[in-house]
Motif scaffolding. Structure first.
Motif, short mmCIF file in Angstrom:
data_model
loop_
_atom_site.label_atom_id
_atom_site.label_comp_id
_atom_site.label_asym_id
_atom_site.label_seq_id
_atom_site.Cartn_x
_atom_site.Cartn_y
_atom_site.Cartn_z
N LEU A 29 0.72 -1.11 -0.10
CA LEU A 29 0.09 0.02 0.06
C LEU A 29 0.90 1.23 0.09
N ASP A 30 0.30 2.37 -0.59
CA ASP A 30 1.20 3.57 -0.71
C ASP A 30 0.60 4.53 0.21
N THR A 31 0.51 4.03 1.24
CA THR A 31 -0.13 4.87 2.58
C THR A 31 0.26 4.41 3.91
N SER A 32 0.26 5.13 4.97
CA SER A 32 0.59 4.60 6.18
C SER A 32 -0.52 4.49 7.13
N ARG A 33 -1.85 4.56 6.58
CA ARG A 33 -3.08 4.29 7.39
C ARG A 33 -4.18 3.61 6.36
N PRO A 48 -7.22 2.24 1.78
CA PRO A 48 -6.27 3.18 2.12
C PRO A 48 -6.66 4.54 2.33
N LEU A 49 -6.31 5.26 3.01
CA LEU A 49 -6.46 6.59 3.69
C LEU A 49 -5.85 7.55 2.82
N ALA A 50 -6.30 8.65 2.41
CA ALA A 50 -5.16 9.63 1.87
C ALA A 50 -4.67 10.22 3.08
N THR A 55 1.74 15.31 6.42
CA THR A 55 2.38 14.03 6.20
C THR A 55 2.70 13.76 5.15
N ALA A 56 2.15 14.23 3.85
CA ALA A 56 2.42 14.10 2.51
C ALA A 56 3.77 14.95 2.54
#
Length: 88
Positions: A29-33, A48-50, A55-56
């Motif tokens: 996944l390209d996200t941390s949440r 995946p949450l934006a 954070t970005a």
């Protein structure tokens, strides 16, 4: 025409007091949440949450390598040329 569903088998393990699942490389996944819910069939579904903008931005800044940072710092040490201006 139906698209093929990709599948893999992974392992479930304990991480502290939480249960975790190893996500294979092809499903990274390209996200941390993520948002997790259980559908009507009882399957767990991950969405995946934006990332928020802060954070970005931090992740983008962390992506710069040391050579790039050194070039930026070197540029900051150089004084810009004096500007010609009218006297007051």
């Amino acid at each position: 025409m139906e698209s093929a569903v990709q599948a893999a088998i992974s392992r479930v393990f304990m991480n502290g007091n939480s249960q975790a699942v190893r996500i294979p490389h092809e499903f990274r996944l390209d996200t941390s949440r993520v948002e997790i819910h259980r559908n009507a069939e009882g399957d767990l579904v991950l969405h995946p949450l934006a990332m928020d903008r802060g954070t970005a931005l931090l992740e983008a800044l962390n992506a710069f390598d040391e050579d790039f940072v050194a070039l930026l710092e070197a540029g900051q040490k150089e004084s810009p040329p004096m500007q010609d201006r009218e006297s007051l």
